[in-house]
Design a protein around this motif. Structure first.
Motif, short mmCIF file in Angstrom:
data_model
loop_
_atom_site.label_atom_id
_atom_site.label_comp_id
_atom_site.label_asym_id
_atom_site.label_seq_id
_atom_site.Cartn_x
_atom_site.Cartn_y
_atom_site.Cartn_z
N LEU A 1 -17.23 24.46 -24.71
CA LEU A 1 -15.87 24.21 -24.19
C LEU A 1 -15.01 23.51 -25.23
O LEU A 1 -13.86 23.89 -25.46
N GLU A 2 -15.57 22.48 -25.85
CA GLU A 2 -14.82 21.72 -26.85
C GLU A 2 -14.51 22.57 -28.08
O GLU A 2 -13.45 22.44 -28.69
N LYS A 3 -15.45 23.44 -28.42
CA LYS A 3 -15.24 24.33 -29.56
C LYS A 3 -14.17 25.37 -29.24
O LYS A 3 -13.29 25.65 -30.05
N TYR A 4 -14.22 25.94 -28.07
CA TYR A 4 -13.31 27.00 -27.64
C TYR A 4 -11.87 26.50 -27.56
O TYR A 4 -10.94 27.14 -28.03
N PHE A 5 -11.69 25.34 -26.95
CA PHE A 5 -10.33 24.82 -26.72
C PHE A 5 -9.90 23.78 -27.75
O PHE A 5 -8.77 23.29 -27.69
N SER A 6 -10.77 23.43 -28.69
CA SER A 6 -10.48 22.36 -29.67
C SER A 6 -10.01 21.11 -28.93
O SER A 6 -9.03 20.46 -29.29
N SER A 7 -10.71 20.78 -27.85
CA SER A 7 -10.31 19.67 -26.99
C SER A 7 -10.84 18.34 -27.50
O SER A 7 -11.69 18.28 -28.38
N HIS A 8 -10.31 17.26 -26.90
CA HIS A 8 -10.73 15.92 -27.28
C HIS A 8 -12.03 15.53 -26.59
O HIS A 8 -12.63 14.52 -26.93
#
Length: 291
Positions: free
Chosen positions: A146-153
């Protein structure tokens, strides 16, 4: 994460699911800009409620001067966009709205939006609910992707047991920045390296989000009733933990002090008793001698 886990993530989501989950952005003009941002947000949600699932409402505001932009944005699923556009010219609180499609690739409103993005010392994080992952995978693997896909914090994935005994996985991501939510919504349902995650909801910010200090992202959202009533969830902020520790420490100190005072009183009582008995004995002895 092993190869089988990657394949599990890549295989989720049929073409039909992806198409239905595509998000569309529309611009809204004509509302009363003298109102509070929260009031405009609530009014727009109610106004578009008949169109289907409202994924997100964004009312740009100049945080320094508390001035609302004359354009707001409503985000809906692809199948609901036509119904939303048909509300063009409708009345909302005595104001006639102008509603138009505003695809993610367009930027002709940037001149109006630019002042709303200036001099931001702090951008509060926002929480987005996500689906489309393989629920059979470990929670840690889902979070990484998820973090990789959305470049999220950050992300938060947990599993909950339903009344029937089935395990339900829920996932959230946290983003921060002037265009972070738009970028995440634009990625929703698209195929990126074989992955197809779908954003189903953006949680509104609280009226007065924390502006400094470390705050866990989940505390910057307006909790849903589903989350509040979930007995398996318990979020404790750093401040609450310190307060709890201090309170517990104070209680221990009070108990210790009380115990010490009790011992002191007991010791004092014994000493008084001994002195009294000694004095009484001496008095009796003195009487006997005089006789």
């Amino acid at each position: 994460m092993d190869e089988s886990a990657n394949k599990g993530l890549e295989s989720k989501g049929t073409d039909a699911e992806i198409r239905k989950s595509s998000i569309r952005r529309i611009s809204v003009e004509g509302y009363d800009t003298s109102l509070r941002m929260e009031d405009v947000d609530d009014a727009l949600r109610k106004h578009f409620a008949s169109c289907g699932n409202i994924i997100h409402v964004y009312v740009p505001r100049n945080y320094e001067e508390t001035i609302l932009c004359r354009y707001a944005f409503v985000y809906v699923n692809e199948e609901d966009v036509e119904k939303a556009l048909r509300l063009d010219g409708s009345d909302m609180g005595g104001q006639i709205l102008q509603i138009k499609s505003y695809p993610f690739h367009e930027n002709h409103l940037e001149n109006d939006l630019a002042p709303m993005k200036e001099v931001k010392v702090y951008w509060p994080q926002q929480t987005l609910k996500v689906t489309g992952y393989d629920t059979s995978l470990p929670v840690e693997d889902i979070e990484i992707e998820l973090e990789k896909y959305f470049s999220s914090h950050g992300s938060f994935v947990y599993q909950d047991e339903t009344a029937s005994g089935a395990i339900k996985t829920k996932a959230y991501i946290y983003v921060q920045g002037p265009d972070a939510v738009d970028k995440a919504l634009e990625l929703s349902g698209r195929s990126v390296e074989g992955l197809n995650f779908v954003v189903t909801k953006v949680y509104p910010l609280p009226e007065n989000p924390h502006m400094s200090g470390f705050i866990h992202p989940i505390n910057l959202t307006r909790f849903t009733r589903e989350q509040i009533e979930d007995p398996n969830l318990c979020f404790i902020t750093e401040g609450q933990q310190k307060k709890s520790d201090t309170s517990e420490g104070n209680q221990k100190k009070k108990k210790k002090k009380k115990k010490k005072n009790k011992k002191s009183k007991t010791r004092e009582g014994i000493q008084k008793k001994k002195k009294s008995e000694t004095r009484e004995g001496k008095q009796k002895k003195g009487v006997e001698i005089s006789l």
